[in-house]
Design a protein around this motif. Structure first.
Motif, PDB file in Angstrom:
ATOM      1  N   ARG A 159      34.685  49.509  35.839  1.00  0.00           N
ATOM      2  CA  ARG A 159      35.439  48.460  35.138  1.00  0.00           C
ATOM      3  C   ARG A 159      36.335  47.683  36.100  1.00  0.00           C
ATOM      4  O   ARG A 159      36.463  46.461  35.991  1.00  0.00           O
ATOM      5  CB  ARG A 159      36.269  49.071  34.005  1.00  0.00           C
ATOM      6  N   GLU A 172      34.108  45.332  38.113  1.00  0.00           N
ATOM      7  CA  GLU A 172      33.682  44.210  37.287  1.00  0.00           C
ATOM      8  C   GLU A 172      34.835  43.218  37.090  1.00  0.00           C
ATOM      9  O   GLU A 172      34.634  42.003  37.154  1.00  0.00           O
ATOM     10  CB  GLU A 172      33.184  44.713  35.932  1.00  0.00           C
ATOM     11  N   ARG A 173      36.015  43.723  36.877  1.00  0.00           N
ATOM     12  CA  ARG A 173      37.175  42.859  36.670  1.00  0.00           C
ATOM     13  C   ARG A 173      37.488  42.059  37.933  1.00  0.00           C
ATOM     14  O   ARG A 173      37.805  40.870  37.868  1.00  0.00           O
ATOM     15  CB  ARG A 173      38.378  43.711  36.270  1.00  0.00           C
ATOM     16  N   ILE A 174      37.377  42.711  39.083  1.00  0.00           N
ATOM     17  CA  ILE A 174      37.613  42.015  40.358  1.00  0.00           C
ATOM     18  C   ILE A 174      36.592  40.920  40.551  1.00  0.00           C
ATOM     19  O   ILE A 174      36.921  39.793  40.924  1.00  0.00           O
ATOM     20  CB  ILE A 174      37.598  43.017  41.533  1.00  0.00           C
ATOM     21  N   GLU A 232      34.918  39.389  38.215  1.00  0.00           N
ATOM     22  CA  GLU A 232      35.167  38.366  37.193  1.00  0.00           C
ATOM     23  C   GLU A 232      36.350  37.470  37.602  1.00  0.00           C
ATOM     24  O   GLU A 232      36.288  36.254  37.461  1.00  0.00           O
ATOM     25  CB  GLU A 232      35.476  39.080  35.877  1.00  0.00           C
ATOM     26  N   GLU A 233      37.399  38.056  38.106  1.00  0.00           N
ATOM     27  CA  GLU A 233      38.591  37.294  38.505  1.00  0.00           C
ATOM     28  C   GLU A 233      38.301  36.430  39.739  1.00  0.00           C
ATOM     29  O   GLU A 233      38.934  35.404  39.936  1.00  0.00           O
ATOM     30  CB  GLU A 233      39.746  38.242  38.840  1.00  0.00           C
ATOM     31  N   GLY A 234      37.338  36.839  40.554  1.00  0.00           N
ATOM     32  CA  GLY A 234      37.023  36.104  41.768  1.00  0.00           C
ATOM     33  C   GLY A 234      36.106  34.917  41.537  1.00  0.00           C
ATOM     34  O   GLY A 234      35.935  34.082  42.426  1.00  0.00           O
ATOM     35  N   ARG A 235      35.517  34.807  40.342  1.00  0.00           N
ATOM     36  CA  ARG A 235      34.622  33.677  40.057  1.00  0.00           C
ATOM     37  C   ARG A 235      35.428  32.407  39.799  1.00  0.00           C
ATOM     38  O   ARG A 235      36.493  32.448  39.186  1.00  0.00           O
ATOM     39  CB  ARG A 235      33.794  33.982  38.810  1.00  0.00           C
ATOM     40  N   PRO A 245      36.519  29.063  37.861  1.00  0.00           N
ATOM     41  CA  PRO A 245      36.519  28.749  36.419  1.00  0.00           C
ATOM     42  C   PRO A 245      35.368  27.812  36.067  1.00  0.00           C
ATOM     43  O   PRO A 245      34.956  26.985  36.850  1.00  0.00           O
ATOM     44  CB  PRO A 245      37.880  28.080  36.187  1.00  0.00           C
TER      45      PRO A 245
END
Length: 92
Positions: A79, A82-84, A86-89, A91
Motif C-alpha cells: 500500500r 502504491e501510494r508513493i 500514485e502521489e508521484g504521477r 495530475p
C-alpha cells in the motif's frame, strides 16, 4: 570547590546529578565500569529526580526497542509503494 565535586573529579564518593545525567545512556546500557556504576547507583538511592530520569529513559529505550521488533500489517508495504507511485504521477 565543594568536597563532593573533588570526589567526583577523582573518582571517589557519590556521583552528582550532572554526572548521572551525562552517563545515563551508558549506565542503562551497562556500558560503565564497576566504580562508576556503583557511584551512580549510590546517587540514585538518594536522588528521586535522577532516579525518575533514569527510569523514564530506561522505559523510553525499552519502548523504542520493542517498536522495532513488531512487523507491519499484511499488505502495508504494498500500500505504501502504491501510494508513493500514485502521489508521484502528474495530475490529470
Amino acid at each position: 570547590m565543594a568536597l563532593s565535586r573533588l570526589f567526583s573529579i577523582f573518582g571517589g564518593g557519590e556521583a552528582d546529578c550532572a554526572e548521572v545525567r551525562a552517563a545515563s545512556s551508558d549506565y542503562i546500557d551497562e556500558d560503565v565500569g564497576k566504580r562508576q556504576r556503583d557511584r551512580i547507583a549510590s546517587h540514585l538511592e538518594r536522588c528521586a529526580p535522577c532516579r525518575a530520569f533514569i527510569n523514564t529513559m530506561r522505559a523510553t529505550v525499552d519502548l523504542l526497542k520493542s517498536a522495532f521488533e513488531s512487523e507491519p500489517p499484511e499488505g502495508f508495504r504494498q500500500r505504501v509503494k502504491e501510494r508513493i507511485a500514485e502521489e508521484g504521477r502528474p495530475p490529470g
